[in-house]
Design an enzyme around this catalytic site. Structure first.
Site, short mmCIF file in Angstrom:
data_model
loop_
_atom_site.label_atom_id
_atom_site.label_comp_id
_atom_site.label_asym_id
_atom_site.label_seq_id
_atom_site.Cartn_x
_atom_site.Cartn_y
_atom_site.Cartn_z
N ALA A 168 -4.61 7.31 -4.40
CA ALA A 168 -3.24 6.83 -4.62
C ALA A 168 -3.32 5.32 -4.86
O ALA A 168 -3.19 4.52 -3.93
CB ALA A 168 -2.36 7.15 -3.41
N SER B 236 0.84 -1.19 0.00
CA SER B 236 0.00 0.00 0.00
C SER B 236 0.88 1.24 0.00
O SER B 236 2.04 1.19 -0.40
CB SER B 236 -0.93 -0.01 1.23
OG SER B 236 -1.94 0.97 1.10
N ASN B 237 0.33 2.37 0.44
CA ASN B 237 1.07 3.63 0.47
C ASN B 237 0.53 4.49 1.61
O ASN B 237 -0.35 4.07 2.36
CB ASN B 237 0.97 4.35 -0.88
CG ASN B 237 -0.46 4.59 -1.30
OD1 ASN B 237 -1.19 5.36 -0.68
ND2 ASN B 237 -0.89 3.89 -2.36
N TYR B 238 1.05 5.71 1.72
CA TYR B 238 0.76 6.55 2.88
C TYR B 238 -0.48 7.45 2.72
O TYR B 238 -0.76 8.27 3.59
CB TYR B 238 1.96 7.46 3.18
CG TYR B 238 3.18 6.72 3.64
CD1 TYR B 238 3.19 6.04 4.86
CD2 TYR B 238 4.34 6.71 2.87
CE1 TYR B 238 4.32 5.37 5.29
CE2 TYR B 238 5.48 6.05 3.30
CZ TYR B 238 5.47 5.38 4.51
OH TYR B 238 6.59 4.72 4.94
#
Length: 203
Positions: A88, A21-23
């Site tokens: 995102a 995943s991402n932030y």
């Protein structure tokens, strides 16, 4: 007008307890949805997994993976007059998902495969009158990369930002038009950016 907004990250499972995943926090999409609602529109938020609560009064459809987000976007698209892709989305996912927890020492590499390109699908499938904006988070040659992304996705507008925008209340933003024109917003809050974005789209 119904305004379709994607927000937050996606998660791509590796096993029952781990994922890629991402932030992303979803804050940008929330600000856009809130501004659209304040202007009398009907925002539809296709939202990846986030910790914070979405704005009251906004229709929310929760998803986890990029493929789930694509399915939801394509379901809502025919009824929407504008689409803003601020999520995102993970560009890649593990080629295989283990049904059991992967033990230490049993994994040396992860094979990745490309996820579907949600923005590109919107660009291909949207009706001509549907207004369409994308976001580009870049670390170098931002304006050039943002304009290239806008053209590849078939969008009307691209919002350029940097990793500094993740998790922050304000950041520097630029709006890139299809003609290559750049509107420098400087450092503004995400709510202010949402207003400028909707203005540019004529919403």
């Amino acid at each position: 007008m119904r305004v379709l907004i994607t927000a937050g990250p996606t998660r791509e499972p590796l096993d029952p307890v781990r994922f890629l995943s991402n932030y992303s926090t979803g804050a940008m999409g929330f600000a856009i949805a809130q501004e659209a609602l304040a202007r009398g529109h009907e925002p539809v938020l296709v939202l990846g997994p986030v910790e914070r609560q979405p704005p009251v009064g906004v229709e929310v459809y929760g998803v986890e993976t990029a493929r789930e987000m694509l399915d939801a976007v394509l379901d809502f698209l025919p009824d929407c007059g504008a689409v803003i892709c601020s999520a995102a989305v993970c560009d890649y996912r593990p080629a295989e998902r283990s049904e059991t927890k992967i033990k230490r020492g049993s994994l040396r590499s992860i094979e990745l495969v490309e996820n579907p390109d949600i923005a590109a699908e919107v660009g291909r499938r949207r009706a001509k009158e549907v207004r369409f904006a994308v976001f580009a988070l870049e670390t170098d040659d931002g304006a050039a990369h943002a304009l290239d992304k806008l053209k590849r996705k078939g969008a009307d507008l691209c919002v350029l930002n940097s990793p500094a925008a993740i998790g922050s209340e304000s950041a520097e933003f630029r709006l890139i038009g299809a003609d290559g024109g750049v509107r420098e917003l400087g450092e503004v809050t995400k709510s202010e950016l949402a207003g400028a974005l909707l203005d540019e789209l004529g919403l």
